[in-house]
Motif scaffolding. Structure first.
Motif, PDB file in Angstrom:
ATOM      1  N   ASP A   1       1.022  -1.123  -0.114  1.00  0.00           N
ATOM      2  CA  ASP A   1      -0.121  -0.008   0.050  1.00  0.00           C
ATOM      3  C   ASP A   1       1.066   1.116   0.050  1.00  0.00           C
ATOM      4  OD1 ASP A   1      -1.828   1.974   0.376  1.00  0.00           O
ATOM      5  OD2 ASP A   1      -2.554   1.353   2.208  1.00  0.00           O
ATOM      6  N   GLN A   2       0.920   1.961  -0.983  1.00  0.00           N
ATOM      7  CA  GLN A   2       1.941   3.053  -1.399  1.00  0.00           C
ATOM      8  C   GLN A   2       1.563   3.980  -0.312  1.00  0.00           C
ATOM      9  OE1 GLN A   2       4.722   2.822  -2.935  1.00  0.00           O
ATOM     10  NE2 GLN A   2       3.980   0.713  -3.339  1.00  0.00           N
ATOM     11  N   SER A   3       0.523   4.245   0.108  1.00  0.00           N
ATOM     12  CA  SER A   3      -0.059   5.194   1.047  1.00  0.00           C
ATOM     13  C   SER A   3       0.579   5.149   2.557  1.00  0.00           C
ATOM     14  CB  SER A   3      -1.344   5.300   1.253  1.00  0.00           C
ATOM     15  OG  SER A   3      -1.923   4.315   2.121  1.00  0.00           O
ATOM     16  N   THR A   4       1.255   3.970   2.716  1.00  0.00           N
ATOM     17  CA  THR A   4       1.978   3.570   3.942  1.00  0.00           C
ATOM     18  C   THR A   4       3.548   3.783   3.793  1.00  0.00           C
ATOM     19  OG1 THR A   4       2.557   1.266   3.519  1.00  0.00           O
ATOM     20  CG2 THR A   4       0.262   1.796   4.565  1.00  0.00           C
ATOM     21  N   VAL A   5       4.066   4.040   2.489  1.00  0.00           N
ATOM     22  CA  VAL A   5       5.503   4.313   2.354  1.00  0.00           C
ATOM     23  C   VAL A   5       6.012   5.707   2.718  1.00  0.00           C
ATOM     24  CG1 VAL A   5       7.267   4.278   0.602  1.00  0.00           C
ATOM     25  CG2 VAL A   5       5.312   2.528   0.572  1.00  0.00           C
ATOM     26  N   ASP A   6       7.025   5.689   3.557  1.00  0.00           N
ATOM     27  CA  ASP A   6       7.700   7.019   3.932  1.00  0.00           C
ATOM     28  C   ASP A   6       8.538   7.470   2.626  1.00  0.00           C
ATOM     29  OD1 ASP A   6       9.354   9.166   4.908  1.00  0.00           O
ATOM     30  OD2 ASP A   6      10.056   7.968   6.730  1.00  0.00           O
ATOM     31  N   THR A   7       8.207   8.588   2.088  1.00  0.00           N
ATOM     32  CA  THR A   7       8.950   8.897   0.745  1.00  0.00           C
ATOM     33  C   THR A   7       9.697  10.303   1.057  1.00  0.00           C
ATOM     34  OG1 THR A   7       6.845  10.467   0.189  1.00  0.00           O
ATOM     35  CG2 THR A   7       6.918   8.009  -0.574  1.00  0.00           C
ATOM     36  N   SER A   8       9.892  10.333   2.526  1.00  0.00           N
ATOM     37  CA  SER A   8      10.821  11.712   2.972  1.00  0.00           C
ATOM     38  C   SER A   8      11.945  11.740   1.974  1.00  0.00           C
ATOM     39  CB  SER A   8      10.826  11.786   4.563  1.00  0.00           C
ATOM     40  OG  SER A   8      11.550  10.519   4.756  1.00  0.00           O
TER      41      SER A   8
END
Length: 229
Positions: A181-188
């Motif tokens: 689920d890409q909404s749970t990925v930390d993209t910082s």
């Protein structure tokens, strides 16, 4: 010669094959863009990987990936100058170097900055199943400032960027794991690199992390390919 390749995860057969084909030696450099397998388990299994890689007879310059232990926190490594920058070296394997993030290296007259770190999208799976996960897998704010200060000193001009992950605008959607689920990925990290990319005057950018071979403008994703710098 200086070559660049992507995530190896402990497999160096392709590097040894290249070294044999081109008669490479210790003055030749292979840049590994993270997830090297050199310091993953924290035991003798890591030594076995280092021994196999060392059979190539070349010098490795490694960018720290999210599946690499941070050499700054390992007792066997010391920081030393290398080609104008700084790298961590295990004295038992002097031709395996880990770039200090923010170091600018002179690679055949081309300044190249090293930027490691990324988020493990399978973090929860790893934690739930007893697999290894390293809480310092991403750059700290202090490490990010160190990178930015290095670029400040160069007036935000560089020939080459060597990073593990990529700026946000370049994330290859086709390479993302459908089970995550890409909404749970930390993209910082990617968001920060995007701000770097938008400000930076650079010639080319190499990154790994996504296990894909792809060229997008001046940025190239590498996995198993080995390309000359």
């Amino acid at each position: 010669m200086i070559y660049v390749t992507g995530d190896t995860h402990g497999s160096y057969r392709h590097v040894r094959a290249l070294a044999r084909e081109h008669s490479l030696g210790p003055d030749d450099v292979i840049v590994c863009l993270g997830d090297t397998g050199f310091d993953y388990f924290g035991d003798e299994r890591d030594d076995a990987v280092k021994v196999r890689a060392s059979l190539a007879g070349v010098t490795f310059l490694c960018i720290r990936g999210n599946h690499d232990r941070n050499p700054a926190a390992l007792s066997g490594y010391r920081l030393q100058p290398w080609h104008g920058g700084e790298a961590y070296v295990d004295e038992a394997y002097p031709r395996i170097l880990f770039a200090r993030d923010g170091s600018v290296f002179d690679l055949e007259g081309r300044p190249a900055i090293a930027i490691g770190g990324a988020y493990s999208v399978d973090k929860q799976h790893r934690l739930a199943n007893g697999h290894l996960w390293f809480p310092d897998e991403q750059l700290t704010e202090a490490e990010k400032r160190h990178v930015e200060q290095a670029l400040d000193r160069r007036r935000w001009r560089i020939d080459t960027v060597l990073s593990h992950t990529c700026p946000a605008a370049f994330v290859p959607q086709e390479a993302l794991l459908p089970s995550i689920d890409q909404s749970t990925v930390d993209t910082s990290m990617e968001d920060w690199l995007q701000r770097i990319e938008q400000r930076l005057d650079y010639r080319r950018w190499y990154c790994g992390h996504f296990h894909i071979e792809k060229q997008v403008g001046r940025l190239r994703f590498l996995h198993k390919d080995i390309v000359p710098l």
